[in-house]
Design a protein around this motif. Structure first.
Motif, PDB file in Angstrom:
ATOM      1  N   ARG A 168       0.818  -1.210   0.000  1.00  0.00           N
ATOM      2  CA  ARG A 168       0.000   0.000   0.000  1.00  0.00           C
ATOM      3  C   ARG A 168       0.854   1.262   0.000  1.00  0.00           C
ATOM      4  O   ARG A 168       0.378   2.344  -0.316  1.00  0.00           O
ATOM      5  CB  ARG A 168      -0.955   0.008   1.190  1.00  0.00           C
TER       6      ARG A 168
ATOM      7  N   ARG B 232      -6.376  -2.570  -0.998  1.00  0.00           N
ATOM      8  CA  ARG B 232      -6.939  -2.513   0.354  1.00  0.00           C
ATOM      9  C   ARG B 232      -5.981  -3.065   1.400  1.00  0.00           C
ATOM     10  O   ARG B 232      -6.008  -2.660   2.561  1.00  0.00           O
ATOM     11  CB  ARG B 232      -8.247  -3.299   0.415  1.00  0.00           C
ATOM     12  N   TRP B 233      -5.175  -4.041   0.974  1.00  0.00           N
ATOM     13  CA  TRP B 233      -4.289  -4.712   1.917  1.00  0.00           C
ATOM     14  C   TRP B 233      -2.906  -4.850   1.310  1.00  0.00           C
ATOM     15  O   TRP B 233      -2.725  -4.812   0.092  1.00  0.00           O
ATOM     16  CB  TRP B 233      -4.822  -6.121   2.233  1.00  0.00           C
TER      17      TRP B 233
ATOM     18  N   ASP C  29       0.023  -9.659   5.523  1.00  0.00           N
ATOM     19  CA  ASP C  29      -1.440  -9.702   5.437  1.00  0.00           C
ATOM     20  C   ASP C  29      -1.858 -10.797   4.464  1.00  0.00           C
ATOM     21  O   ASP C  29      -1.291 -10.925   3.373  1.00  0.00           O
ATOM     22  CB  ASP C  29      -1.982  -8.354   4.958  1.00  0.00           C
TER      23      ASP C  29
ATOM     24  N   HIS D 245      -5.156 -11.238   3.376  1.00  0.00           N
ATOM     25  CA  HIS D 245      -6.410 -10.941   2.674  1.00  0.00           C
ATOM     26  C   HIS D 245      -6.227 -10.830   1.166  1.00  0.00           C
ATOM     27  O   HIS D 245      -6.959 -11.448   0.384  1.00  0.00           O
ATOM     28  CB  HIS D 245      -7.013  -9.642   3.212  1.00  0.00           C
TER      29      HIS D 245
END
Length: 445
Positions: free
Chosen positions: A367, A374-375, A382, A384
């Motif tokens: 990010r 989003r992740w 992470d 996700h």
């Protein structure tokens, strides 16, 4: 307030003096657009357009002499048919409105309503600039499929197949991945910067399914197929590499730091993938080949496409370095053992390269590079995004496989998918187009 905005732009005196001719809201929105971004995107659109004739040279050089015109024409004619379809209904179905996260609407069919004002997807460029840029993706994606069926597909059947594939496979995928409300992008949260799912995985698996349905080239298990024009292959690869900067850097949709980042990751991945393929060639045959170098470079471009604007620059060394041995194993070990005839390795390069690129994006996305994700990726702690990428890749494969199978079966009811044995022996240049690439050449084919 509006008058104050006018004073910031060179064209303001003219516009303000003629304000009665322009709706105030349109003028207000126009000033959020940037001439530099618009110029950049239009140039990138032209670069991506160049990739399709580049692909024609790349595929044409790899094919046999008697099929070179047909192979190149299979890419070239799509530039016309996809352009018309895109303006007629393709853009609207892909990017306007939303029905269940799967498909758009016909609100802007035939260009209706695509007037002044910024794009909803990129507020600093006009709607039509975004339409033009996305149109070029719709040109090259179905052209990638044709490499899998080179040398034996009936051109009339291909014509109809491409029309239905664009409408029933490409447009839904473009909406699901990139469109507002899209099931795989906005809802699931997967990311695809410039077309790993929409372009490469979809075309690679569609090519494989179509090749399996049509069957092997006659004599495939007995005849050795030779690349007929290596300079064509190098020319095509160079055009693809050049155009890919528009493909990936342009997907930032503005002339800023993200575009520059995507430019660097794209070039680095292509370079390292080419070097690794050359090293493999040396290890296996003792010599680096021109075709291998060209293939490696294209593979690096394919693999970085999903993550070019999401992953740190250092990861492009890994992404490009891994894709070449993966694809080499597929085309030199897996394909011979399974016996399928992916003539120009559309699946081995684009399908496999696209899958690796999508997975790598789930591993390395950050990010800090692009907050649109989003992740962070799995490497940064992470899970996700990594699992979202796996789901999106799987969904893309299912859509491409099922859609291609159904379209091919329907088209085959009306037009034979494959040329007959005599036409295949003569070559598709003569049997499908009545032309010869080399009319004075009388050697063995």
């Amino acid at each position: 307030m509006l008058k104050e905005k006018f004073r910031k732009f060179p064209s303001a005196p003219f516009l303000f003096a003629n304000k009665d001719h322009f709706p105030p809201l349109v003028l207000e929105l126009e000033f959020f657009m940037k001439t530099g971004d618009t110029t950049f995107i239009l140039i990138c659109a032209a670069l991506v357009m160049l990739m399709t004739p580049g692909l024609a040279f790349f595929y044409g050089g790899l094919e046999r002499r008697k099929n070179v015109l047909n192979t190149m024409m299979m890419s070239f004619f799509i530039m016309g048919i996809a352009s018309v379809l895109w303006i007629a209904v393709g853009y609207s179905l892909s990017f306007v409105g939303d029905h269940g996260g799967i498909i758009g609407s016909l609100q802007n069919a035939f260009g209706l309503g695509l007037g002044r004002g910024p794009s909803a997807y990129a507020p600093t460029i006009p709607k039509l600039a975004y339409v033009a840029f996305q149109m070029m993706f719709a040109l090259i994606t179905p052209a990638l499929i044709t490499g899998a069926v080179a040398g034996r597909m009936n051109f009339k059947a291909l014509f109809w197949f491409i029309i239905f594939w664009l409408l029933l496979v490409y447009c839904p995928l473009a909406h699901m991945v990139w469109g507002k409300g899209g099931l795989l992008g906005e809802v699931l949260g997967s990311v695809d910067f410039a077309g790993g799912n929409v372009v490469h995985i979809s075309s690679g698996f569609s090519g494989l399914v179509l090749a399996l349905i049509i069957g092997k080239r006659r004599g495939y298990d007995r005849v050795t197929y030779h690349t007929h024009n290596i300079p064509f292959v190098l020319l095509g690869a160079a055009m693809l590499w050049f155009g890919w900067f528009g493909f990936n850097a342009g997907s930032a949709l503005s002339a800023g730091s993200l575009a520059a980042h995507a430019f660097i990751t794209t070039n680095t991945s292509a370079g390292i993938a080419m070097i690794v393929w050359m090293l493999i060639d040396v290890a296996v045959t003792g010599k680096p080949t021109a075709v291998g170098a060209a293939t490696g470079a294209v593979l690096g471009l394919v693999a970085i496409t999903p993550g070019a604007g999401f992953v740190p620059i250092w990861t492009s060394f890994i992404i490009g370095g891994v894709v070449s041995p993966l694809a080499y194993f597929m085309v030199s070990v897996v394909k011979p053992r399974l016996g399928y005839d992916d003539a120009l390795d559309a699946f081995g390069c684009h399908g496999i390269g696209g899958i690796w690129g999508g997975i790598a994006t789930g591993l390395f996305a950050s990010r800090s590079v692009n907050p649109a994700a989003r992740w962070n990726g799995l490497v940064f702690g992470d899970t996700h995004l990594f699992f979202a990428q796996l789901i999106a890749i799987s969904a893309t494969i299912v859509i491409a496989v099922f859609g291609t199978f159904m379209i091919a079966k329907v088209v085959s009811i009306f037009v034979p998918l494959r040329v007959d044995a005599a036409d295949e022996r003569r070559g598709l240049d003569i049997s499908q187009h009545g032309e010869k690439a080399y009319p004075s050449f009388t050697g063995m084919d």
